[in-house]
Design a protein around this motif. Structure first.
Motif, PDB file in Angstrom:
ATOM      1  N   CYS A   1      -8.139   5.853   5.901  1.00  0.00           N
ATOM      2  CA  CYS A   1      -7.924   5.034   4.847  1.00  0.00           C
ATOM      3  C   CYS A   1      -9.292   4.958   4.042  1.00  0.00           C
ATOM      4  CB  CYS A   1      -7.679   3.625   5.393  1.00  0.00           C
ATOM      5  SG  CYS A   1      -7.666   2.391   4.058  1.00  0.00           S
TER       6      CYS A   1
ATOM      7  N   CYS B   1       1.599   5.199   2.131  1.00  0.00           N
ATOM      8  CA  CYS B   1      -0.035   6.050   2.284  1.00  0.00           C
ATOM      9  C   CYS B   1       0.166   7.605   2.358  1.00  0.00           C
ATOM     10  CB  CYS B   1      -0.752   5.526   3.483  1.00  0.00           C
ATOM     11  SG  CYS B   1      -2.328   5.889   3.850  1.00  0.00           S
TER      12      CYS B   1
ATOM     13  N   LEU C   1      -8.812  -4.777   3.697  1.00  0.00           N
ATOM     14  CA  LEU C   1      -7.240  -5.281   3.865  1.00  0.00           C
ATOM     15  C   LEU C   1      -7.198  -6.508   4.811  1.00  0.00           C
ATOM     16  CD1 LEU C   1      -5.627  -1.858   4.222  1.00  0.00           C
ATOM     17  CD2 LEU C   1      -6.036  -3.194   2.210  1.00  0.00           C
TER      18      LEU C   1
ATOM     19  N   PRO D   1      -3.558  -1.100  -3.668  1.00  0.00           N
ATOM     20  CA  PRO D   1      -3.172  -0.022  -2.815  1.00  0.00           C
ATOM     21  C   PRO D   1      -1.758   0.206  -2.606  1.00  0.00           C
ATOM     22  CG  PRO D   1      -4.903  -1.102  -1.780  1.00  0.00           C
ATOM     23  CD  PRO D   1      -4.366  -2.229  -3.099  1.00  0.00           C
ATOM     24  N   ALA D   2      -1.252   1.459  -2.188  1.00  0.00           N
ATOM     25  CA  ALA D   2       0.145   1.823  -1.805  1.00  0.00           C
ATOM     26  C   ALA D   2       0.700   0.988  -0.854  1.00  0.00           C
ATOM     27  CB  ALA D   2       0.311   3.247  -1.568  1.00  0.00           C
ATOM     28  N   CYS D   3      -0.162   0.914   0.235  1.00  0.00           N
ATOM     29  CA  CYS D   3       0.459   0.153   1.177  1.00  0.00           C
ATOM     30  C   CYS D   3       0.775  -1.359   0.952  1.00  0.00           C
ATOM     31  CB  CYS D   3      -0.353   0.100   2.603  1.00  0.00           C
ATOM     32  SG  CYS D   3      -1.924  -0.396   2.442  1.00  0.00           S
TER      33      CYS D   3
ATOM     34  N   HIS E   1      -1.486   9.916  -0.993  1.00  0.00           N
ATOM     35  CA  HIS E   1      -2.567  10.851  -0.490  1.00  0.00           C
ATOM     36  C   HIS E   1      -1.940  12.279  -0.334  1.00  0.00           C
ATOM     37  CE1 HIS E   1      -4.287   7.008   0.288  1.00  0.00           C
ATOM     38  NE2 HIS E   1      -5.559   7.520  -0.232  1.00  0.00           N
TER      39      HIS E   1
HETATM   40  S1  SF4 Z   1      -5.108   1.078   1.314  1.00  0.00           S
HETATM   41 FE1  SF4 Z   1      -3.465   1.415   2.562  1.00  0.00          FE
HETATM   42  S2  SF4 Z   1      -2.343   2.916   1.218  1.00  0.00           S
HETATM   43 FE2  SF4 Z   1      -4.470   3.264   0.885  1.00  0.00          FE
HETATM   44  S3  SF4 Z   1      -5.357   4.439   2.036  1.00  0.00           S
HETATM   45 FE3  SF4 Z   1      -5.877   2.655   2.996  1.00  0.00          FE
HETATM   46  S4  SF4 Z   1      -3.726   2.499   4.348  1.00  0.00           S
HETATM   47 FE4  SF4 Z   1      -3.511   4.067   3.077  1.00  0.00          FE
END
Ligand code: SF4
Ligand code: SF4
Ligand code: SF4
Lengths: 748, 109
Positions: free
Chosen positions: B61, B23, B6, B74-76, B27
């Motif tokens: 994560c 997040c 990220l 990804p959700a975030c 999960h």
């Molecule tokens: S990518 Fe973002 S939403 Fe996905 S697990 Fe990592 S921190 Fe959580």
């Protein structure tokens, strides 16, 4: 057993669940009749795939073990917490009988219809109230009616319609719309937009604009993320925003940097305004507001010389002494700079397609319910006869007048209350103890909500379980776009939607027959103004913008004759112009020009009191994970903001022997409230900032504890009866005096 | 196989906490568990107080394996209200980073 496939339902958010004023488009994931998660809808122009923390926690809110799922009736005394499950039929029958009895004995006006924050509830509650025959629609305890209505009233008087900062939200292509341009400057006036979607404005649009070049000027007593990124930060004394607006008008007018062509052609009363603002020199305003004169000049020049620029404002404006006057002065800033209905300015905001969900003006009320009814009801509407502005603008009760009437029974007694999604004692009301005492005496109280809270525990006779936004059909036209909310699953337990509940009771209580059999018929009837219906909107992904040339679509509608009912160019005001000298204010017995009024309690107004209570208390600091008094029981959210925290300056705290994280009392003449201290240089040395709406759902709900509301609700330090001359604004939510001391000998 | 991560342009992070709840929802994490956290950072210069927020990933994560497998963000990343998180291969992200000051790359896996 194998799980069935997930199904995705598109919908629009603006009700219980995430809770706020909303408009976000969402995807509701459903499996085996249950919502598994809620995500943002990438194709929805409002939020473009994003959601705030509250929206992302909706599933936890829906299936929370404490949620009330069945109608309840109280079996012990009020406050004892003894409830018995009943059927909807029994609930409806009891309510019908009791409310009819009260109407026969005391008249329909003796029942008040109480709502909380502005979401889809405004539609169903007014619908039920008018069917029953009561004129008393109220946000109980909201001192000075300090939430948006003062700003709306000021804009209505000044320019006939409302305006909001233009972040392209009125156009479906959003930031890619060729006719839009980002504001060069955005004045962030008394708001932290990152916390959500206040007044239907998605806060992060400001960030989107910043990325496209918008610069910031911020007026805020605290240092924040926004002030950090602002070219100018006016760190003012709470309550003095009116002086700052007048000081900026003084600079812009005297330096001749206003939009002369616009003022000449479209404004009325410029000379009078010019004369009025002479006394508000930047030097004088500096003395009032703590803001250096040169910074006021700088802010005024940057704003006026960089067109287009926009002003985005928050609820503190309403809560100022004479809130509707402060709002008027701020309105004048965008008016004399010609930043009205222009791309990147303060665009005229009208309910999409002319559809009414939640009546925002007297005109809408009249359209829905007829002039005769509105006129008749005004005769008995509480506060309407005391305040011409209250009488002539929208249909609300004046809450400070109401509390007197609740106590005295004059001019007529209040006997019953229909309270729907409004935590009066735990969040909304100033001086909640006074409201508690007064409302406890009512004969009959229906409470419609999703969770027990201090208000339901203390007051309810019947509790009706309401649905979240994922469990109901609704519609939304608050600015743009026009949208529908789609029912993704059935009501959890036996929860029903506010519209369903109110339509059923309206049928039972109405004095003239209700023409709708179902909520869907009602929604489709109201959507006719937009030439559409529920199914059509749903098929389009739940939203639609008005077509080109529609009078609810920008820009420059005043030139095109799209703002006035007579279709002439100009504004819907008595003079047809933007009224810097307001004829409507004059007609309502108010000063037609803006002026500054000092808070009642301040180092200037009450120096003796300030010796004992040397700090200025400003309440209502927003949390991005809660909406008002909601969400404290939602684990994903509470974990992020676990305690009521007041912010206090590090140097001030040191002199008081307070360390970061200490439990402290905030105290004033009205009482004391417990909070944890966040010791931080972001706070002004003389200002303490507190969040509102704190109660602890994990503690005992019964009396006397009532979920600890008396200990943590900051409104226990506020009072009623400070309303301004208009009836709007003039509260002590945002500016009063206090002292803070450490709670010795223990964490709690 | 390319390593993913990220890129967070932290200067834009407003501290709204949407990424954290996104997040947790994705999960169904219990209390105390989350893949991303956001801290407030206050710094004081002689004439100004600065407020910034610093998002960082944690040991939990997993870069949203389930979602990214099916081509979802990804959700975030999807929900970040300031649109300041980008998902991609570390190589791509490093390239982007050259043009984006005040950012950080996390390679949680
Ligand atoms: S990518 Fe973002 S939403 Fe996905 S697990 Fe990592 S921190 Fe959580
Ligand atoms: S921004 Fe508003 S509408 Fe959107 S999810 Fe949050 S509270 Fe709901
Ligand atoms: S969602 Fe984005 S802006 Fe909000 S806290 Fe997380 S990283 Fe920061």
């Amino acid at each position: 057993m194998a799980k069935s496939k997930e199904n995705i339902v598109l919908s629009t958010l603006w009700s219980a669940g995430c809770g706020s004023h909303g408009g976000c488009g969402c995807e509701i994931y459903v499996q085996d009749g249950k919502v598994t998660r809620v995500e943002g809808d990438k194709n929805h122009p409002f939020n473009q795939g994003r959601l705030c923390a509250k929206g992302l926690a909706i599933s936890q809110y829906m299936y929370h073990p404490d949620r009330v799922l069945y109608p309840l009736k109280r079996v012990g005394e009020r406050g004892e917490g003894k409830w018995q499950r009943i059927t909807w039929d029994e609930a409806y029958d009891t309510i019908e009988k009791k409310l009819k009895d009260i109407r026969t004995k005391y008249g329909a006006e003796s029942v008040i219809f109480c709502q909380g924050t502005g979401r889809d509830i405004g539609g169903p509650i007014t619908f039920l109230m008018y069917a029953y025959g009561s004129p008393n629609w109220v946000q109980v305890g909201l001192a000075g009616h300090a939430c948006y209505t003062p700003r709306l009233g000021a804009m209505f008087a000044t320019q006939g319609q409302y305006s909001v900062a233009d972040c392209s939200q009125f156009l479906e292509k959003r930031y890619d719309s060729p006719e839009w341009t980002p504001p060069k400057y955005i004045i962030m006036w008394a708001q932290n937009p990152a916390a959500g979607c206040h007044d239907g404005f998605y806060g992060h649009w400001i960030i989107d604009c910043m990325k496209r070049g918008s610069k910031l000027i911020t007026i805020d007593p605290r240092a924040t993320w926004f002030t950090t990124r602002s070219e100018v930060h006016l760190q003012n004394r709470p309550g003095t925003d009116g002086a700052i607006a007048l000081g900026m008008l003084n600079v812009i007018i005297n330096e001749g940097i206003y939009d002369k062509a616009f003022v000449e052609k479209w404004c009325y009363g410029f000379d009078e305004l010019k004369e009025r603002v002479q006394e508000y020199t930047p030097e004088k305003v500096e003395k009032i507001s703590w803001v250096p004169a040169d910074l006021i000049r700088k802010a005024a020049r940057l704003y006026a010389k960089n067109k287009p620029s926009a002003i985005q404002w928050g609820e503190p404006v309403d809560a100022m002494p004479a809130g509707s006057v402060v709002a008027q002065a701020i309105n004048h800033l965008w008016a004399i700079t010609g930043n009205i209905d222009n791309p990147g300015g303060n665009v005229i905001a009208r309910n999409s397609h002319g559809v009414t969900t939640y009546p925002f003006s007297s005109a809408e009320l009249t359209k829905l319910y007829g002039a005769d009814l509105v006129k008749k009801l005004n005769e008995k509407r509480i506060g309407a006869n005391d305040y011409p502005m209250i009488k002539n603008f929208r249909g609300w009760v004046q809450p400070d007048v109401l509390i007197n009437q609740l106590e005295t029974g004059k001019p007529y007694p209040v006997k019953g209350a229909w309270i729907q999604t409004s935590n009066i004692l735990g969040g909304q009301a100033a001086d909640p103890r006074r409201h508690y005492n007064a409302m406890k005496k009512l004969d009959f109280i229906v409470y419609v909500d999703l969770f027990q809270n201090p208000t339901s525990m203390a007051l309810a006779d019947i509790f009706l379980p309401a649905a979240t936004i994922c469990e109901k059909e609704s519609f939304r036209s608050w600015w743009q776009p026009l949208g529908v909310s789609v029912k993704a699953v059935n009501g959890v337990g036996e929860a029903k939607s506010d519209w369903d509940i109110n339509l059923e009771l309206a049928k039972r209580l109405a004095t003239t027959p209700i023409k709708y059999n179902t909520v869907r018929e009602l929604i489709d009837d109201r959507l006719k103004d937009g030439n559409t219906n529920f199914e059509k909107l749903k098929a389009k992904g739940c939203w639609e913008y008005p077509p080109e040339g529609h009078n609810t679509r920008p820009y420059y509608r005043y030139e095109k004759g799209l703002l006035r009912t007579d279709s002439k160019p100009g504004f819907e005001t008595p003079s047809g112009k933007v009224e810097l000298f307001s004829k409507r204010y004059e007609e309502w017995g108010l000063d037609p020009l803006p002026y500054y009024e000092e808070p009642k309690e301040s180092p200037t107004a009450s120096p003796d009191l300030a010796k004992k209570y040397p700090l200025i208390l400003t309440t209502g600091r927003r949390s991005p994970v809660f909406f008002h008094s909601e969400h404290r029981m939602i684990p994903w959210l509470r974990e992020l903001d676990p305690f009521p925290m007041c912010e206090i300056n590090d140097k001030t705290a040191a002199t008081l022997g307070i360390d970061n994280g200490d439990w402290v009392y905030i105290e004033n003449t009205r009482g004391k409230v417990k909070m944890k201290a966040k010791v931080t240089p972001t706070s002004h040395p003389q200002v303490v900032t507190a969040p509102h709406g704190w109660w602890l759902p994990e503690t005992d709900g019964k009396e006397p504890n009532l979920f600890s509301t008396w200990e943590y609700n900051i409104n226990n330090l506020t009072s009623m009866g400070n309303q301004a001359k208009s009836g709007f604004g003039g509260t002590d939510y945002r500016s009063s005096l206090c002292r803070v001391h450490k709670i010795e000998g223990g964490k709690e | 196989m390319a390593h993913n991560g990220l890129l967070i342009q932290y200067d834009w992070c407003t501290g709204c906490h949407a990424c954290e709840v996104a997040c947790k929802q994705e999960h169904n994490f219990s209390e105390g568990m989350v893949g991303i956290k956001v801290d407030e950072v206050v710094s004081t210069a002689p004439d100004k107080v600065y407020v910034d927020y610093m998002p960082y990933t944690t040991r939990f994560c997993d870069l949203c394996t389930e979602r990214t497998k099916s081509g979802e963000q990804p959700a975030c990343v999807k929900h970040c209200q300031a649109t300041c998180i980008t998902y991609g291969t570390i190589t791509e992200l490093a390239k982007l980073m050259e043009k984006q000051p005040r950012s950080s790359i996390f390679a949680p896996k």
